[in-house]
Design a protein around this motif. Structure first.
Motif, PDB file in Angstrom:
ATOM      1  N   GLU A 298       0.839  -1.191   0.000  1.00  0.00           N
ATOM      2  CA  GLU A 298       0.000   0.000   0.000  1.00  0.00           C
ATOM      3  C   GLU A 298       0.875   1.243   0.000  1.00  0.00           C
ATOM      4  OE1 GLU A 298      -2.817   0.076   3.127  1.00  0.00           O
ATOM      5  OE2 GLU A 298      -3.864  -1.763   2.484  1.00  0.00           O
ATOM      6  N   PHE A 299       0.480   2.222  -0.814  1.00  0.00           N
ATOM      7  CA  PHE A 299       1.221   3.474  -0.939  1.00  0.00           C
ATOM      8  C   PHE A 299       0.223   4.621  -0.756  1.00  0.00           C
ATOM      9  CE2 PHE A 299       3.269   0.238  -3.487  1.00  0.00           C
ATOM     10  CZ  PHE A 299       4.595   0.303  -3.056  1.00  0.00           C
ATOM     11  N   ALA A 300       0.426   5.406   0.303  1.00  0.00           N
ATOM     12  CA  ALA A 300      -0.504   6.492   0.636  1.00  0.00           C
ATOM     13  C   ALA A 300      -0.228   7.713  -0.239  1.00  0.00           C
ATOM     14  CB  ALA A 300      -0.384   6.856   2.111  1.00  0.00           C
ATOM     15  N   PHE A 301      -1.294   8.452  -0.504  1.00  0.00           N
ATOM     16  CA  PHE A 301      -1.181   9.717  -1.237  1.00  0.00           C
ATOM     17  C   PHE A 301      -2.178  10.703  -0.642  1.00  0.00           C
ATOM     18  CE2 PHE A 301      -4.571   7.491  -3.468  1.00  0.00           C
ATOM     19  CZ  PHE A 301      -5.512   8.482  -3.688  1.00  0.00           C
ATOM     20  N   SER A 302      -1.923  11.970  -0.863  1.00  0.00           N
ATOM     21  CA  SER A 302      -2.838  13.028  -0.429  1.00  0.00           C
ATOM     22  C   SER A 302      -2.645  14.249  -1.315  1.00  0.00           C
ATOM     23  CB  SER A 302      -2.613  13.393   1.047  1.00  0.00           C
ATOM     24  OG  SER A 302      -1.334  13.964   1.220  1.00  0.00           O
ATOM     25  N   LEU A 303      -3.707  15.009  -1.467  1.00  0.00           N
ATOM     26  CA  LEU A 303      -3.677  16.239  -2.255  1.00  0.00           C
ATOM     27  C   LEU A 303      -4.791  17.141  -1.778  1.00  0.00           C
ATOM     28  CD1 LEU A 303      -6.011  16.231  -4.929  1.00  0.00           C
ATOM     29  CD2 LEU A 303      -4.796  14.051  -5.089  1.00  0.00           C
ATOM     30  N   ASN A 304      -4.663  18.424  -2.037  1.00  0.00           N
ATOM     31  CA  ASN A 304      -5.663  19.413  -1.652  1.00  0.00           C
ATOM     32  C   ASN A 304      -6.345  19.965  -2.901  1.00  0.00           C
ATOM     33  OD1 ASN A 304      -5.245  19.366   1.179  1.00  0.00           O
ATOM     34  ND2 ASN A 304      -3.435  20.657   0.942  1.00  0.00           N
ATOM     35  N   LEU A 305      -7.660  20.026  -2.862  1.00  0.00           N
ATOM     36  CA  LEU A 305      -8.388  20.661  -3.952  1.00  0.00           C
ATOM     37  C   LEU A 305      -8.167  22.166  -3.898  1.00  0.00           C
ATOM     38  CD1 LEU A 305     -11.782  18.725  -3.935  1.00  0.00           C
ATOM     39  CD2 LEU A 305      -9.866  18.446  -5.504  1.00  0.00           C
ATOM     40  N   PRO A 306      -8.163  22.839  -5.022  1.00  0.00           N
ATOM     41  CA  PRO A 306      -7.903  24.287  -5.035  1.00  0.00           C
ATOM     42  C   PRO A 306      -8.931  25.057  -4.208  1.00  0.00           C
ATOM     43  CG  PRO A 306      -7.771  23.365  -7.255  1.00  0.00           C
ATOM     44  CD  PRO A 306      -8.330  22.294  -6.383  1.00  0.00           C
ATOM     45  N   GLN A 307      -8.451  26.147  -3.589  1.00  0.00           N
ATOM     46  CA  GLN A 307      -9.331  27.034  -2.838  1.00  0.00           C
ATOM     47  C   GLN A 307      -9.976  28.020  -3.812  1.00  0.00           C
ATOM     48  OE1 GLN A 307     -10.252  27.126   0.251  1.00  0.00           O
ATOM     49  NE2 GLN A 307      -8.774  25.991   1.470  1.00  0.00           N
ATOM     50  N   MET A 308     -10.889  27.509  -4.588  1.00  0.00           N
ATOM     51  CA  MET A 308     -11.570  28.324  -5.601  1.00  0.00           C
ATOM     52  C   MET A 308     -12.907  27.666  -5.912  1.00  0.00           C
ATOM     53  SD  MET A 308      -9.495  27.141  -9.036  1.00  0.00           S
ATOM     54  CE  MET A 308     -10.782  27.656 -10.153  1.00  0.00           C
ATOM     55  N   PRO A 309     -13.849  28.405  -6.503  1.00  0.00           N
ATOM     56  CA  PRO A 309     -15.120  27.780  -6.889  1.00  0.00           C
ATOM     57  C   PRO A 309     -14.892  26.714  -7.959  1.00  0.00           C
ATOM     58  CG  PRO A 309     -15.333  30.169  -6.843  1.00  0.00           C
ATOM     59  CD  PRO A 309     -13.873  29.870  -6.718  1.00  0.00           C
ATOM     60  N   LEU A 310     -15.218  25.484  -7.632  1.00  0.00           N
ATOM     61  CA  LEU A 310     -15.092  24.376  -8.577  1.00  0.00           C
ATOM     62  C   LEU A 310     -16.463  24.055  -9.157  1.00  0.00           C
ATOM     63  CD1 LEU A 310     -12.793  21.993  -6.497  1.00  0.00           C
ATOM     64  CD2 LEU A 310     -12.111  23.658  -8.221  1.00  0.00           C
ATOM     65  N   ALA A 311     -16.467  23.529 -10.367  1.00  0.00           N
ATOM     66  CA  ALA A 311     -17.721  23.106 -10.978  1.00  0.00           C
ATOM     67  C   ALA A 311     -18.160  21.782 -10.371  1.00  0.00           C
ATOM     68  CB  ALA A 311     -17.565  22.981 -12.494  1.00  0.00           C
ATOM     69  N   THR A 312     -19.434  21.652 -10.076  1.00  0.00           N
ATOM     70  CA  THR A 312     -19.966  20.415  -9.515  1.00  0.00           C
ATOM     71  C   THR A 312     -19.909  19.300 -10.547  1.00  0.00           C
ATOM     72  OG1 THR A 312     -21.430  21.638  -8.035  1.00  0.00           O
ATOM     73  CG2 THR A 312     -22.026  19.367  -8.518  1.00  0.00           C
ATOM     74  N   SER A 313     -19.593  18.094 -10.088  1.00  0.00           N
ATOM     75  CA  SER A 313     -19.565  16.933 -10.984  1.00  0.00           C
ATOM     76  C   SER A 313     -20.909  16.801 -11.696  1.00  0.00           C
ATOM     77  CB  SER A 313     -19.261  15.663 -10.194  1.00  0.00           C
ATOM     78  OG  SER A 313     -17.996  15.747  -9.568  1.00  0.00           O
ATOM     79  N   PHE A 314     -20.828  16.554 -13.000  1.00  0.00           N
ATOM     80  CA  PHE A 314     -22.054  16.571 -13.798  1.00  0.00           C
ATOM     81  C   PHE A 314     -21.862  15.732 -15.051  1.00  0.00           C
ATOM     82  CE2 PHE A 314     -24.446  18.571 -17.302  1.00  0.00           C
ATOM     83  CZ  PHE A 314     -25.733  18.394 -16.829  1.00  0.00           C
ATOM     84  N   GLU A 315     -22.944  15.074 -15.478  1.00  0.00           N
ATOM     85  CA  GLU A 315     -22.955  14.311 -16.728  1.00  0.00           C
ATOM     86  C   GLU A 315     -24.151  14.771 -17.559  1.00  0.00           C
ATOM     87  OE1 GLU A 315     -20.864  12.089 -17.990  1.00  0.00           O
ATOM     88  OE2 GLU A 315     -19.503  12.186 -16.267  1.00  0.00           O
ATOM     89  N   GLY A 316     -23.879  15.359 -18.710  1.00  0.00           N
ATOM     90  CA  GLY A 316     -24.930  15.833 -19.603  1.00  0.00           C
ATOM     91  C   GLY A 316     -24.789  15.245 -20.990  1.00  0.00           C
ATOM     92  N   LYS A 317     -25.725  15.593 -21.862  1.00  0.00           N
ATOM     93  CA  LYS A 317     -25.722  15.037 -23.208  1.00  0.00           C
ATOM     94  C   LYS A 317     -24.552  15.558 -24.034  1.00  0.00           C
ATOM     95  CE  LYS A 317     -28.630  14.399 -27.293  1.00  0.00           C
ATOM     96  NZ  LYS A 317     -29.951  14.653 -27.917  1.00  0.00           N
ATOM     97  N   HIS A 318     -24.217  16.825 -23.885  1.00  0.00           N
ATOM     98  CA  HIS A 318     -23.156  17.434 -24.696  1.00  0.00           C
ATOM     99  C   HIS A 318     -21.934  17.847 -23.867  1.00  0.00           C
ATOM    100  CE1 HIS A 318     -25.858  17.412 -28.084  1.00  0.00           C
ATOM    101  NE2 HIS A 318     -26.727  18.174 -27.450  1.00  0.00           N
ATOM    102  N   GLY A 319     -21.888  17.459 -22.621  1.00  0.00           N
ATOM    103  CA  GLY A 319     -20.740  17.846 -21.819  1.00  0.00           C
ATOM    104  C   GLY A 319     -20.778  17.204 -20.454  1.00  0.00           C
ATOM    105  N   SER A 320     -19.663  17.329 -19.746  1.00  0.00           N
ATOM    106  CA  SER A 320     -19.555  16.724 -18.426  1.00  0.00           C
ATOM    107  C   SER A 320     -18.517  17.467 -17.610  1.00  0.00           C
ATOM    108  CB  SER A 320     -19.171  15.245 -18.541  1.00  0.00           C
ATOM    109  OG  SER A 320     -17.887  15.113 -19.147  1.00  0.00           O
ATOM    110  N   VAL A 321     -18.617  17.282 -16.285  1.00  0.00           N
ATOM    111  CA  VAL A 321     -17.605  17.763 -15.344  1.00  0.00           C
ATOM    112  C   VAL A 321     -17.166  16.543 -14.540  1.00  0.00           C
ATOM    113  CG1 VAL A 321     -17.052  19.353 -13.483  1.00  0.00           C
ATOM    114  CG2 VAL A 321     -18.733  20.014 -15.220  1.00  0.00           C
TER     115      VAL A 321
END
Length: 418
Positions: free
Chosen positions: A111-134
């Motif tokens: 096992e190899f541990a990892f960690s990271l921080n998400l940016p301190q900024m407004p992120l787009a919510t995860s999304f799945e659409g017909k013509h695009g995705s996040v």
């Protein structure tokens, strides 16, 4: 077979939500483990992870330019929110490099541990659409000498929190519309609709209380209805693509000619849907409540009230504020009713003896050495004094100006001249 040496290669996230799903927000720390199971000794050149978050839009449009030819145009756009790279074992090398500096994994599970921080900024919510995705994901890659790398990819969910406990999203939404149906040279009476809701912001699982008034003065039988719509808008190369989906709806009773119908808080439940996406430059997800009148054989009369689907539900204090705002709006909603008379002080059950006692008790001045310590008690006693008795006769009438003016004039005339 050489590839069978790596029996398992997987990514596991440590911090999961109550549904055992990896859900995060901007600024959160993501930690996890890369698990490698080998059946015999394996030499590893490097083990790295690559975390990415991308909003992507893509669609194709075709136009016929002749009998056997067609013109096709691709519209693509991409916005990157996360790009994190980290080596867990060794460093990347070329296959031409000397055969040294490798890490040896013995038989078993590693096992190899990892960690990271998400940016301190407004992120787009995860999304799945017909013509695009996040989408957001972590990808691990195990590189071995003279062999193809082993890769695994694990997605995680990002929610950009929208707090509906803000003045803008707690404000009531209302509107009115009217239309007249025409048939050749014969015009019937108008159809009118007025509707309002308590606030603009809601969360999935809540019910929207709809207050509406529909009046049918036309010659047709109409049906009032309400529907919640989701509108997805995708932008690429200066052009937009829009898709509208029905989320939930309800139906009222048929309305005959000359009749009216009122909705006093008719409920429309919001099913589990994606939150609104309003900060992404290439993908927008918006909601609207449409209260409309279904007109057979004619165009419907639509009244659209915009909504925002958030992630942070209504707080108790905000709920009370929204309720008070709704009651105030209801007072305005009932058209110009005659206001009630103000309360009469004479209706208060306060005896004159109690009033005199309170007034005498408050008519004092503390000595200088006790002024600071007794001020709070004085203020508290003054706060609970009863209101003065109401009377139609002014207890302090203005003096008559005539005699007083004459007296002042005489006094002025008697002064010696300068």
């Amino acid at each position: 077979m050489v590839l069978s040496k790596v029996k398992a290669f997987a990514i596991y996230f440590d911090n999961l939500n109550e549904h055992n799903l990896p859900v995060f927000s901007g600024g959160d720390q993501i930690s996890g483990r890369v698990v490698v199971e080998v059946t015999e000794e394996v030499r590893v050149r490097s083990l790295n992870i690559h975390a990415r978050g991308v909003a992507k839009v893509r669609w194709t449009e075709s136009r016929n330019t002749g009998a056997n030819t067609a013109y096709t145009q691709n519209y693509t756009e991409e916005v990157e929110y996360l790009n994190h790279y980290d080596n867990l074992i060794g460093e990347e090398r070329d296959d031409e490099s000397p055969d040294e500096g490798f890490t040896v994994l013995c038989t078993g599970v590693h096992e190899f541990a990892f960690s990271l921080n998400l940016p301190q900024m407004p992120l787009a919510t995860s999304f799945e659409g017909k013509h695009g995705s996040v989408r957001y994901w972590v990808k691990a890659e195990l590189q071995r000498p003279w062999l193809l790398p082993v890769k695994v990819k694990k997605e995680f969910i990002v929610f950009e929190h929208i707090d509906i406990n803000t003045p803008l999203l707690l404000a009531p939404q209302a509107g009115t519309k009217e239309k007249t149906l025409c048939c050749w040279f014969c015009a019937s009476g108008p159809i009118s609709i007025s509707a309002k809701i308590e606030r603009k912001g809601y969360t999935p699982g809540e019910s929207i209380q709809i207050f509406a008034e529909v009046e049918n003065c036309s010659s047709r039988v109409v049906v009032p209805k309400a529907a919640l719509y989701q509108t997805q808008t995708f932008y690429a190369k200066g052009k937009g693509k829009q898709i509208q989906q029905l989320v939930s709806n309800l139906r009222g009773d048929p309305l005959a000619q000359g009749k009216s119908q009122s909705w006093e808080g008719k409920s429309l439940k919001i099913p589990p849907v994606s939150p609104s996406i309003i900060d992404c430059p290439i993908i927008r997800v918006e909601y609207a409540l449409v209260v409309y009148v279904d007109v057979p054989g004619g165009l419907n009369l639509n009244l659209s009230l915009p909504l925002v689907i958030g992630t942070i539900p209504l707080h108790a204090c905000s709920s009370r504020t929204s309720s008070i705002s709704s009651q105030t709006s209801n007072l305005r909603w009932s058209l110009q009713e005659r206001p009630e008379a103000p309360p009469d002080y004479s209706d208060l059950a306060v005896s004159e003896e109690h009033r005199r006692d309170c007034l005498q008790g408050s008519d004092w001045s503390p000595p200088p050495e006790e002024a600071e310590g007794s001020l709070q008690a004085y203020i508290t006693e003054f706060r609970y004094l009863p209101p003065p008795l109401y009377s139609e006769v002014d207890p302090y009438p203005d003096p008559v100006e005539g005699p007083r003016g004459a007296e002042d004039a005489g006094r002025w005339d008697s002064c010696p001249s300068r």
